[in-house]
Every structure is written in C-alpha cells, then in structure tokens.
Motif scaffolding. Sequence first.
Motif, PDB file in Angstrom:
ATOM      1  N   PRO A 192       0.008  -5.928   2.420  1.00 30.57           N
ATOM      2  CA  PRO A 192       0.152  -4.740   2.879  1.00 30.57           C
ATOM      3  C   PRO A 192       2.031  -4.930   3.257  1.00 30.57           C
ATOM      4  O   PRO A 192       1.817  -5.741   4.270  1.00 30.57           O
ATOM      5  CB  PRO A 192      -1.036  -3.876   3.912  1.00 30.57           C
ATOM      6  CG  PRO A 192      -2.118  -4.928   3.614  1.00 30.57           C
ATOM      7  CD  PRO A 192      -1.419  -6.064   2.900  1.00 30.57           C
ATOM      8  N   GLY A 193       2.923  -3.850   3.182  1.00 29.69           N
ATOM      9  CA  GLY A 193       3.591  -3.320   3.926  1.00 29.69           C
ATOM     10  C   GLY A 193       4.935  -4.169   3.143  1.00 29.69           C
ATOM     11  O   GLY A 193       5.613  -4.006   3.727  1.00 29.69           O
ATOM     12  N   SER A 194       4.632  -4.749   2.067  1.00 32.12           N
ATOM     13  CA  SER A 194       5.340  -5.155   0.816  1.00 32.12           C
ATOM     14  C   SER A 194       4.936  -4.346  -0.062  1.00 32.12           C
ATOM     15  O   SER A 194       4.332  -3.075  -0.007  1.00 32.12           O
ATOM     16  CB  SER A 194       4.896  -6.332   0.691  1.00 32.12           C
ATOM     17  OG  SER A 194       3.568  -6.548  -0.578  1.00 32.12           O
ATOM     18  N   PRO A 195       6.133  -4.939  -1.328  1.00 31.88           N
ATOM     19  CA  PRO A 195       6.077  -3.712  -2.683  1.00 31.88           C
ATOM     20  C   PRO A 195       4.706  -4.438  -3.050  1.00 31.88           C
ATOM     21  O   PRO A 195       4.480  -3.610  -4.392  1.00 31.88           O
ATOM     22  CB  PRO A 195       7.358  -4.600  -3.573  1.00 31.88           C
ATOM     23  CG  PRO A 195       8.349  -4.615  -2.115  1.00 31.88           C
ATOM     24  CD  PRO A 195       7.239  -5.159  -1.337  1.00 31.88           C
ATOM     25  N   HIS A 196       3.348  -5.156  -2.926  1.00 30.35           N
ATOM     26  CA  HIS A 196       3.081  -5.617  -3.401  1.00 30.35           C
ATOM     27  C   HIS A 196       1.841  -3.970  -3.692  1.00 30.35           C
ATOM     28  O   HIS A 196       1.865  -3.457  -3.123  1.00 30.35           O
ATOM     29  CB  HIS A 196       1.936  -6.579  -2.807  1.00 30.35           C
ATOM     30  CG  HIS A 196       2.303  -7.557  -2.673  1.00 30.35           C
ATOM     31  ND1 HIS A 196       2.587  -8.430  -1.842  1.00 30.35           N
ATOM     32  CD2 HIS A 196       4.035  -7.856  -3.069  1.00 30.35           C
ATOM     33  CE1 HIS A 196       2.975 -10.034  -1.945  1.00 30.35           C
ATOM     34  NE2 HIS A 196       4.242  -9.604  -2.722  1.00 30.35           N
ATOM     35  N   GLY A 197       0.996  -4.929  -5.093  1.00 33.82           N
ATOM     36  CA  GLY A 197       0.024  -3.462  -5.344  1.00 33.82           C
ATOM     37  C   GLY A 197      -0.856  -3.315  -6.362  1.00 33.82           C
ATOM     38  O   GLY A 197      -0.200  -4.384  -7.106  1.00 33.82           O
ATOM     39  N   ALA A 198      -1.683  -3.025  -6.910  1.00 32.77           N
ATOM     40  CA  ALA A 198      -1.852  -2.496  -8.379  1.00 32.77           C
ATOM     41  C   ALA A 198      -2.112  -0.567  -8.128  1.00 32.77           C
ATOM     42  O   ALA A 198      -2.782  -0.212  -7.456  1.00 32.77           O
ATOM     43  CB  ALA A 198      -3.748  -2.792  -8.277  1.00 32.77           C
ATOM     44  N   PHE A 199      -0.791  -0.955  -9.364  1.00 33.40           N
ATOM     45  CA  PHE A 199      -0.464   1.128  -9.502  1.00 33.40           C
ATOM     46  C   PHE A 199      -1.279   1.306 -10.979  1.00 33.40           C
ATOM     47  O   PHE A 199      -1.351   0.184 -12.047  1.00 33.40           O
ATOM     48  CB  PHE A 199       1.251   0.700  -9.640  1.00 33.40           C
ATOM     49  CG  PHE A 199       1.737   0.304  -8.913  1.00 33.40           C
ATOM     50  CD1 PHE A 199       2.232   1.209  -7.613  1.00 33.40           C
ATOM     51  CD2 PHE A 199       1.729  -1.181  -8.407  1.00 33.40           C
ATOM     52  CE1 PHE A 199       2.943   0.615  -7.314  1.00 33.40           C
ATOM     53  CE2 PHE A 199       2.741  -1.416  -7.292  1.00 33.40           C
ATOM     54  CZ  PHE A 199       3.749  -0.493  -6.588  1.00 33.40           C
ATOM     55  N   PHE A 200      -1.342   2.723 -11.203  1.00 31.82           N
ATOM     56  CA  PHE A 200      -2.054   2.906 -12.410  1.00 31.82           C
ATOM     57  C   PHE A 200      -1.114   4.880 -12.531  1.00 31.82           C
ATOM     58  O   PHE A 200      -1.099   5.144 -11.498  1.00 31.82           O
ATOM     59  CB  PHE A 200      -3.632   3.132 -12.176  1.00 31.82           C
ATOM     60  CG  PHE A 200      -4.110   1.777 -11.639  1.00 31.82           C
ATOM     61  CD1 PHE A 200      -5.132   0.895 -13.141  1.00 31.82           C
ATOM     62  CD2 PHE A 200      -4.333   1.212 -10.661  1.00 31.82           C
ATOM     63  CE1 PHE A 200      -5.237  -0.107 -13.031  1.00 31.82           C
ATOM     64  CE2 PHE A 200      -5.003  -0.349 -10.466  1.00 31.82           C
ATOM     65  CZ  PHE A 200      -5.490  -0.226 -11.214  1.00 31.82           C
TER      66      PHE A 200
END
Length: 714
Positions: free
Chosen positions: A37-45
């Motif tokens: 969290p707080g970074s560009p990380h993640g799972a996008f749909f």
Amino acid sequence: MSGWNADNAAGPLGAGAVTILDGSSFCITAPNGDMVPGSPHGAFFHDTRYITGWNLSVNDAQLEALAATALEPFRAQFIGRVSGRAGGADTPLLIERERTIGAGLTETITVENHSGAPKDCTLALTVTADFADLFEVKDGRPASRGKQNVRLEGDCLLLESESGGRRYGLAVRSEGAAFEAHRLVFNPTIPAHGKWTQTVTATPYLNGEAVISAAAYGTTGVSSEAQRLLSWRMSMPIPNLGDAAVQDTILRSQEDLGSLRIFDPDHPDRTVAAAGAPWFMALFGRDSLISSLMSLLLDPSLALGTLQTLADHQGKEVNPATEEEPGRILHEVRLGASTESVLGGRSIYYGTADATPLFVAVLSELGRWGLETDAVHALLPAADRALAWIENYGDRDGDGFVEYQRQTEHGLINQGWKDSWDGINFADGSIAQGPIALCEVQAYTYGAYVGRALMALGDGDTETADRWAAKAARLKEAFNERFWLPDRGYFAIALDGDKKPVDALASNMGHCLWMGIVDTDKAAQVAERLMSPEMFTGWGIRTLASSMGAYNPLSYHNGSVWPHDSALAAHGLMRYGFIDEAQRIAYGLFEAADHFGGRLPELFSGLDRSRYPKPVPYPAACSPQAWAAAAPIHLIRTLMRFDPALPWNELWLAPELPKGFGQFRVDNVPFAGKRLSINITQDSVTVDGLPESVQLLLEARPALLELLNLTRMK
C-alpha cells in the motif's frame, strides 16, 4: 491537470517489481510477492485497482525475496523465506507463492519445512482495497471510493465500497482460513521435510456482478488467453540468426506482443494490441496502429483486428467534451470511474491528430501484404470517412495541413505521439501554442493520401487514384516548403498557431523519412542531423537534441530515447538509401535490448553511450510495451528491406545486413495466406513458399509515389 495531461506521477514500481497481465487485467507486485500500500502496486481489473495491499507474513515476519519469475505473461512465481534472527541459524522454511491473473486473482501458497522436526506456523495474508481508478494511481493521487465495509459472509471476506452510484466489491476466499478484519489467518503444522499448501482467490465485483465473466475461465482463473498464447507461439516465425543476442530479443518481442493482445468478447476472432503494461492496457488509436504495422512480419491479422475494432468506434458526431468528430479515429478507450472527469463522461476519448491518417496508411499497407482482400475492402468506407475528417475537421483553417487544438480543459494539450504537456517546444525551450501542425502528422496524412490512391488503383479506379495522388503531391510540395528550415538543415517539428515554424531539432522528422514526404534533395541533411552527436546517443535517437533549450535526458519526451521512434527513423533512412546510418541505429537498439535482458522498455534515458557504457533506464517506463516490443521486429524488416506489393504480385527484397551479422534465416513468415522461409547469406537470397503468381524482386522498393507511378504503367 490530471488524467491525460499528467506525467506519470505514480513513481517507480520498485526494484525487481513483477508485472503479470491477462487482457485488461494486470497485477504489479514487489519481488517477494507482496503488493505494498502507498505504492503503484496492486491488482487492476477494467481500469480500477481492486487490490491495493496483499501482504503475507509468516510468524509475524515479512518474507525475504529470493527469486521472482514470470512463468507466463499471466502467471508468476515468488520464492522467499523468513529471515533468521541476527546471528542465528538460517530458517528451514521456504515459501513459494504462485499467482495468476485473469477474471480474478488466484494465489497458491506452499510452505516447505527443510528441518528434521515439525514446525508450527502462523501465516497471515492482509488484504486491502481502495478501488481507486487507474488514472488516479498513475497520477499519484489514489483515493478510496467512499466508506469501506469489511465483513464476513460464510467462508468469504468481503471488502465493499460505494461511490458515484457504483458499488465496488472484492470477495476473498480460502478454505479453512480464519478471518480477522482484513486478514486471512492459517495455523498449519508443517511436517518434518514436508510441506503445506493453501489456495486463495480474490474476485472483483461491480454493482453485484463479476467485473470479468468467468465463463471463459478455468478453475485456476486463467482465461482462454493461455490457449491463445500457445496458438500465438505456434504461429510465430522461427528465427535462426547468427547473433544470439538479436535472436533472443526477437523471441522476447514475439512473446511480449502475444501477452499484450486484448480480445473483443463481441468479436473473439479480432485481436488488438494494448499499448503497454502497466498503465496502458487498453485500446489506443495511434499506438495500436503503429504497433500492429511494425508487427506485420509476425502476424498481419493483428493489424486487421485493430483496424476493424477502430472502425467500429469511428466518430459519428461532434462532441467537444470527448473531441469526437465524424470520421475521427479514437485516441483511447477507458473503463474506470475517472472517465467522468477526463473523458467527458464517456469511455472513449478522440483527442489525437494522427490516428485518423494512420488508419488509412495502415489499411493500405495491409492491402499490400495480401491479407484477406475482402476484409480489407470492407474497411474502405471507414478509410474514406477518415479522409473526410482530415478535409473537414483535421485541416481546420484550410491551409492543407492537419492541426490540433484541444476542445476541453480535460483533453490532451498535445495530440501527437509526444503528448506530454511540454512535448512541443521551440529551440529556446519555450512552449509552442496551438493550433499546432506537427511534421509527422503531415507525413502520416501524405501516407494516407498515397495509400488510398494505391488501393484505388488496385481496384482499377483511376479517377479516385488520381484525386488522392494529386493531393499527396500538393501536400509534399507544401510541406517541404513550409516546414524546411534551410538555415538549420532540418525540418521544424511543427507550425504553431501563428504558422511560425517551431524550430526545435527533434526526432519527429525521422517519421517523415519513414513515410517518404521528404524531398530527396533534403534527405542527406536530415540524415546528418539525426545521426549527429546532439541526436544519436549510440543506443538510439534522442527525442530532442542535446543542444535544445528544453533538453533533459531524463524527461519523457524532451531528450529520452524511444525505441519505436528510432526504429521508424531507421526505416526511413534505409528507404532513402542511408544504409550505414540505418544499420547503426538498428544495432544500437539491439545492443540496448541486450542490456535490458532482451526486452526494450517504452523509453530510456538519452544519456550518451560514450559516457555511460549501459543505457540508463527511465524509472517509470512501461514494460512490456507494444511499440517497444514491435521495434526489433520492424528493424529486422528494415534490414531485410522486405516490402510486399501483392496487388501487383510483387515482393521487393534487398537485404542490407550489417557486416558480421552471420547466419540469417527466418521460417514460418506469414505472407499472402502462405508461410515463407527466407534465407540470406553474403552471396545469396532465397525465399521458399512464395505463391507462384508473386514475382520476387531483389531490389529496394521505390517510394510510395514512385510505386504509384510504376503501377500506373503496368
């Protein structure tokens, strides 16, 4: 400004970050498998970040990354361990995480115990979601969608939020897990020399419906993309090149282009290339057209699918909010919530000056490759609507040049490929004011005019051919008169709103060589400028010369090197007979690719090779990226000088491989419904598999207008 006009403010993904993707779904992860969290990380749909944090701990300790591998474009493996205490023994626990992306996210966690005694463990997976729009993440301003509700429903952890009339949800499931707020907790005992395995799934929902239908997905959550990717691999040309590094780059490009394809569920037979991961996994006009054109040696159907899909969304009405106009080809399609602020409330934005002429130019090129003649002809009405847009809307003041000026404050300030807000500037660094007529947009328009004339001539319609050939000739004459700077020896990057030449020395004129709009008496000076120390870094051509006021080698468009930009310039130089120069650019890019592990990024810094022995990365560059992946393929075509003219049953082939290149053989090349084998040595050129009706001409194909004149005489 946000959205279209913002530079990428998300920041670097972090050293060793891993991106996996499947269609419009993608996931960015730290090398230990966590999403921070707080970074560009993640799972996008569908352009929304449904997973913000996905963090695994073992016995309250974070995992130490040992290895991270993308096994497939949609599947990655992370190997880590729990660090031992300082001065203590190494931990016997090895943790493997295998993750796939598709209709949702699936992760299988395996813990191996390499000791002779059983080990009690507590594993906790903390999951958070902000449901932020992709634009907001890219712009570095993610915001949670309303008040979040976290609750249990049976064996499912639900994270929910409502905003703007949309109900977002993420359902996280894992059999046998205990739930604590945002955490799934497991308490296994790992047998001596044994292992424990657990699978966790996360499914995104919007308004109570799965964001992506699971109908085409198997139990692992991997889509039919896996089968499609296998089919793509089987259909690819097979290179056998003397230079192993070049061969590795070509194979990597094939794989990356296969992974970047997205499919229209309404037309599953169509394929288009998304612009690039992570921020541009969507259909673009300019990017998808150029990428598919540069990939013709691999799969001409990619260009056909792109053209058909863009034709379906061709502009029909005047809408200043989205910059839609009759006949205009779109710039970008988006599905996230921020379309309300950056797309005028619509999912399609049309604000680009170059996609519309490129549409016609690419259609003409595809026709010369002999692919599905009926399908190409079915697109002629769309091509004519595009040409009507050029005449009625693109050329806003009737001077014969195509200009742009945004119609809404949410639109792009600059609407060519250098679309950052400061991308078009004078030699002193001052920003050009619109309406702006870019040099390469005139070149693409020239290519559209000549291309339409060639298509008409192929159909025996000499009246239409003569009309567009005459327009092309007039445009070429006017361009060389108005854009040429005789005291500088190069072409202006643009004309500004006062019709004043924007006098920066920039790479854009390489595209003008590519399309053939440059008069031959000026080509030598253009070549000299492109290859000057101010422009050529040794790896590629800078977007802006180092002698210019706005030059910054670490900028997005004002001094960096973009592989596709340099590759198109190389093609243009080769077309005008500057063979050594084209070879230098080609080999510079291939050597840069080798330093990047065989994969060229979207762009890299424009620092000179004489000072820096390795190309310096641009931290926020997309990778894989369609233009960059297609660039090595296009360079091979350039070095082969492979140019079909199937309506006249001709294939022009005049290889100019650099000395010492060694063996050059490529099998399984798609061409006119056949598969070719091309073998080039220092003494001979052979092509097996050509249709009997096609004549092989071992010479360079003439420029488009000259080709048009030649075909008239046949």
